[in-house]
Design a protein around this motif. Structure first.
Motif, mmCIF file in Angstrom:
data_model
loop_
_atom_site.group_PDB
_atom_site.id
_atom_site.type_symbol
_atom_site.label_atom_id
_atom_site.label_comp_id
_atom_site.label_asym_id
_atom_site.label_seq_id
_atom_site.Cartn_x
_atom_site.Cartn_y
_atom_site.Cartn_z
ATOM 1 N N GLU A 91 4.493 26.652 -18.215
ATOM 2 C CA GLU A 91 3.311 26.760 -17.278
ATOM 3 C C GLU A 91 3.572 28.231 -16.539
ATOM 4 O OE1 GLU A 91 1.431 24.899 -13.139
ATOM 5 O OE2 GLU A 91 2.869 23.614 -14.579
ATOM 6 N N TRP A 92 4.696 28.419 -16.125
ATOM 7 C CA TRP A 92 4.864 29.810 -15.600
ATOM 8 C C TRP A 92 4.757 30.830 -16.304
ATOM 9 C CZ3 TRP A 92 8.869 33.243 -16.661
ATOM 10 C CH2 TRP A 92 9.093 34.372 -16.022
ATOM 11 N N ALA A 93 5.320 30.784 -17.534
ATOM 12 C CA ALA A 93 4.792 31.954 -18.470
ATOM 13 C C ALA A 93 3.691 32.383 -18.854
ATOM 14 C CB ALA A 93 6.014 31.573 -19.843
ATOM 15 N N ALA A 94 2.844 31.126 -19.156
ATOM 16 C CA ALA A 94 1.298 31.162 -19.518
ATOM 17 C C ALA A 94 0.916 31.631 -18.250
ATOM 18 C CB ALA A 94 0.772 29.803 -19.851
ATOM 19 N N GLY A 95 0.834 31.338 -17.131
ATOM 20 C CA GLY A 95 0.474 31.758 -15.781
ATOM 21 C C GLY A 95 0.740 33.329 -15.671
ATOM 22 N N THR A 96 1.775 33.886 -16.030
ATOM 23 C CA THR A 96 2.270 35.024 -15.756
ATOM 24 C C THR A 96 1.545 36.069 -17.234
ATOM 25 O OG1 THR A 96 4.418 34.612 -15.104
ATOM 26 C CG2 THR A 96 4.189 37.003 -15.944
ATOM 27 N N VAL A 97 1.543 35.683 -18.252
ATOM 28 C CA VAL A 97 0.879 36.209 -19.478
ATOM 29 C C VAL A 97 -0.508 36.405 -19.466
ATOM 30 C CG1 VAL A 97 0.380 36.215 -21.919
ATOM 31 C CG2 VAL A 97 2.743 35.580 -21.216
ATOM 32 N N PHE A 98 -1.195 35.492 -18.642
ATOM 33 C CA PHE A 98 -2.636 35.334 -18.502
ATOM 34 C C PHE A 98 -2.855 35.849 -17.266
ATOM 35 C CE2 PHE A 98 -2.183 32.392 -21.977
ATOM 36 C CZ PHE A 98 -2.655 33.114 -22.932
ATOM 37 N N SER A 99 -2.193 36.430 -16.481
ATOM 38 C CA SER A 99 -2.428 36.812 -15.113
ATOM 39 C C SER A 99 -2.740 38.393 -15.104
ATOM 40 C CB SER A 99 -1.219 36.480 -14.070
ATOM 41 O OG SER A 99 -1.469 37.182 -12.846
ATOM 42 N N PRO A 100 -3.944 38.570 -14.605
ATOM 43 C CA PRO A 100 -4.305 40.170 -14.482
ATOM 44 C C PRO A 100 -3.344 40.949 -13.323
ATOM 45 C CG PRO A 100 -6.175 38.891 -13.996
ATOM 46 C CD PRO A 100 -5.033 37.924 -14.139
ATOM 47 N N THR A 101 -2.867 40.030 -12.292
ATOM 48 C CA THR A 101 -1.935 40.858 -11.274
ATOM 49 C C THR A 101 -0.703 41.037 -12.245
ATOM 50 O OG1 THR A 101 -3.317 39.175 -9.744
ATOM 51 C CG2 THR A 101 -1.224 40.533 -9.197
ATOM 52 N N ALA A 102 -0.165 40.458 -12.912
ATOM 53 C CA ALA A 102 1.029 40.523 -13.572
ATOM 54 C C ALA A 102 0.856 41.752 -14.353
ATOM 55 C CB ALA A 102 1.498 39.424 -14.442
ATOM 56 N N TRP A 103 -0.101 41.997 -15.035
ATOM 57 C CA TRP A 103 -0.338 42.950 -15.983
ATOM 58 C C TRP A 103 -0.519 44.460 -15.198
ATOM 59 C CZ3 TRP A 103 1.688 43.001 -20.582
ATOM 60 C CH2 TRP A 103 1.620 41.952 -21.167
ATOM 61 N N VAL A 104 -1.214 44.115 -13.996
ATOM 62 C CA VAL A 104 -1.205 45.520 -13.234
ATOM 63 C C VAL A 104 0.012 45.940 -12.620
ATOM 64 C CG1 VAL A 104 -2.180 46.457 -10.891
ATOM 65 C CG2 VAL A 104 -3.571 45.128 -12.293
ATOM 66 N N GLY A 105 0.957 44.937 -12.483
ATOM 67 C CA GLY A 105 2.398 45.245 -11.915
ATOM 68 C C GLY A 105 2.945 45.897 -13.361
ATOM 69 N N VAL A 106 2.848 45.499 -14.387
ATOM 70 C CA VAL A 106 3.614 46.118 -15.640
ATOM 71 C C VAL A 106 3.172 47.299 -15.602
ATOM 72 C CG1 VAL A 106 3.733 45.927 -18.120
ATOM 73 C CG2 VAL A 106 4.034 43.836 -16.757
ATOM 74 N N GLY A 107 1.763 47.756 -15.899
ATOM 75 C CA GLY A 107 1.359 48.961 -15.823
ATOM 76 C C GLY A 107 1.893 50.073 -14.755
ATOM 77 N N LEU A 108 1.971 49.412 -13.432
ATOM 78 C CA LEU A 108 2.560 50.326 -12.257
ATOM 79 C C LEU A 108 3.886 50.558 -12.511
ATOM 80 C CD1 LEU A 108 1.014 48.652 -9.282
ATOM 81 C CD2 LEU A 108 0.576 50.769 -10.329
ATOM 82 N N LEU A 109 4.810 49.675 -13.262
ATOM 83 C CA LEU A 109 6.027 49.882 -13.486
ATOM 84 C C LEU A 109 6.112 51.083 -14.886
ATOM 85 C CD1 LEU A 109 7.742 46.416 -13.390
ATOM 86 C CD2 LEU A 109 8.012 48.387 -11.941
ATOM 87 N N GLY A 110 5.159 50.926 -15.600
ATOM 88 C CA GLY A 110 5.302 52.030 -16.698
ATOM 89 C C GLY A 110 4.783 53.013 -16.122
ATOM 90 N N ALA A 111 3.828 53.312 -15.455
ATOM 91 C CA ALA A 111 3.581 54.563 -14.893
ATOM 92 C C ALA A 111 4.813 55.226 -13.881
ATOM 93 C CB ALA A 111 2.389 54.578 -13.920
ATOM 94 N N ALA A 112 5.486 54.348 -13.278
ATOM 95 C CA ALA A 112 6.571 54.794 -12.701
ATOM 96 C C ALA A 112 7.455 55.445 -13.519
ATOM 97 C CB ALA A 112 7.082 53.754 -11.538
ATOM 98 N N TRP A 113 7.889 54.798 -14.594
ATOM 99 C CA TRP A 113 8.997 55.258 -15.414
ATOM 100 C C TRP A 113 8.584 56.587 -16.030
ATOM 101 C CZ3 TRP A 113 8.673 54.800 -21.163
ATOM 102 C CH2 TRP A 113 9.962 55.245 -21.643
ATOM 103 N N GLY A 114 7.137 56.373 -16.418
ATOM 104 C CA GLY A 114 6.545 57.927 -16.989
ATOM 105 C C GLY A 114 6.915 59.207 -16.151
ATOM 106 N N LEU A 115 6.496 58.652 -14.725
ATOM 107 C CA LEU A 115 6.770 59.669 -13.733
ATOM 108 C C LEU A 115 8.048 60.229 -13.501
ATOM 109 C CD1 LEU A 115 4.391 58.609 -10.939
ATOM 110 C CD2 LEU A 115 4.207 60.688 -12.399
ATOM 111 N N PHE A 116 9.265 59.326 -13.750
ATOM 112 C CA PHE A 116 10.431 59.593 -13.567
ATOM 113 C C PHE A 116 10.992 60.546 -14.722
ATOM 114 C CE2 PHE A 116 11.452 55.836 -10.984
ATOM 115 C CZ PHE A 116 11.473 56.436 -9.931
ATOM 116 N N LEU A 117 10.248 60.356 -16.205
ATOM 117 C CA LEU A 117 10.529 61.062 -17.227
ATOM 118 C C LEU A 117 9.905 62.355 -17.316
ATOM 119 C CD1 LEU A 117 10.175 58.275 -20.128
ATOM 120 C CD2 LEU A 117 12.495 59.404 -19.228
#
Length: 150
Positions: free
Chosen positions: A50-76
């Protein structure tokens, strides 16, 4: 709800395969298959699915993953720009990489300074003299081989 149903179906199918294996007198394989079949059911009962399904289908979680990716790209990107600026500055000076200590050895300076002559030392001789130095290195090896009768 769908993920829990799928996990229950996978567990039921796995237990069915384990029953067939046990019927064929392959008890060790049946026990192993039953163990694997019970894992999805255990994950459903603990709430992990239930937790994993809530995380995978959650738009908020994917926005967080996108923000982490953007931060990593800025560092690089900032690291690449910083290295490029340092390379341009050292090329403009013509000095190449600088040592942390004035008397640092060539390996401490990196690959660019390996061929450079250190202050206070003479350049390496070329030609027959360097070949004689290589023969001296092999003379030790030859002596060891002769000692052992090889």
């Amino acid at each position: 709800m769908l993920a829990e149903t799928i996990c229950a179906a996978v567990s039921a199918a796995g237990l069915g395969v384990a029953a067939v294996a046990a019927y064929r007198k392959r008890f060790l394989a049946a026990a192993r298959i039953a163990g694997y079949a019970l894992v999805p059911l255990g994950l459903v009962l603990t709430g992990v699915v239930e937790w994993a399904a809530g995380t995978v289908f959650s738009p908020t979680a994917w926005v967080g993953v996108g923000l982490l990716g953007a931060a990593w790209g800025l560092f690089l990107a900032t690291r690449a720009v910083e290295r490029r600026r340092l390379a341009r500055a050292s090329a403009a000076d013509g000095s190449g990489p600088r040592a942390a200590a004035p008397s640092a050895s060539a390996p401490a300076l990196g690959g660019a300074a390996r061929g450079a002559v250190q202050p206070g030392s003479s350049p390496k001789p070329k030609g027959k003299q360097s070949a004689a130095g290589a023969d001296d290195d092999f003379s030790d090896i030859e002596a060891i081989l002769k000692k052992h009768g090889i």
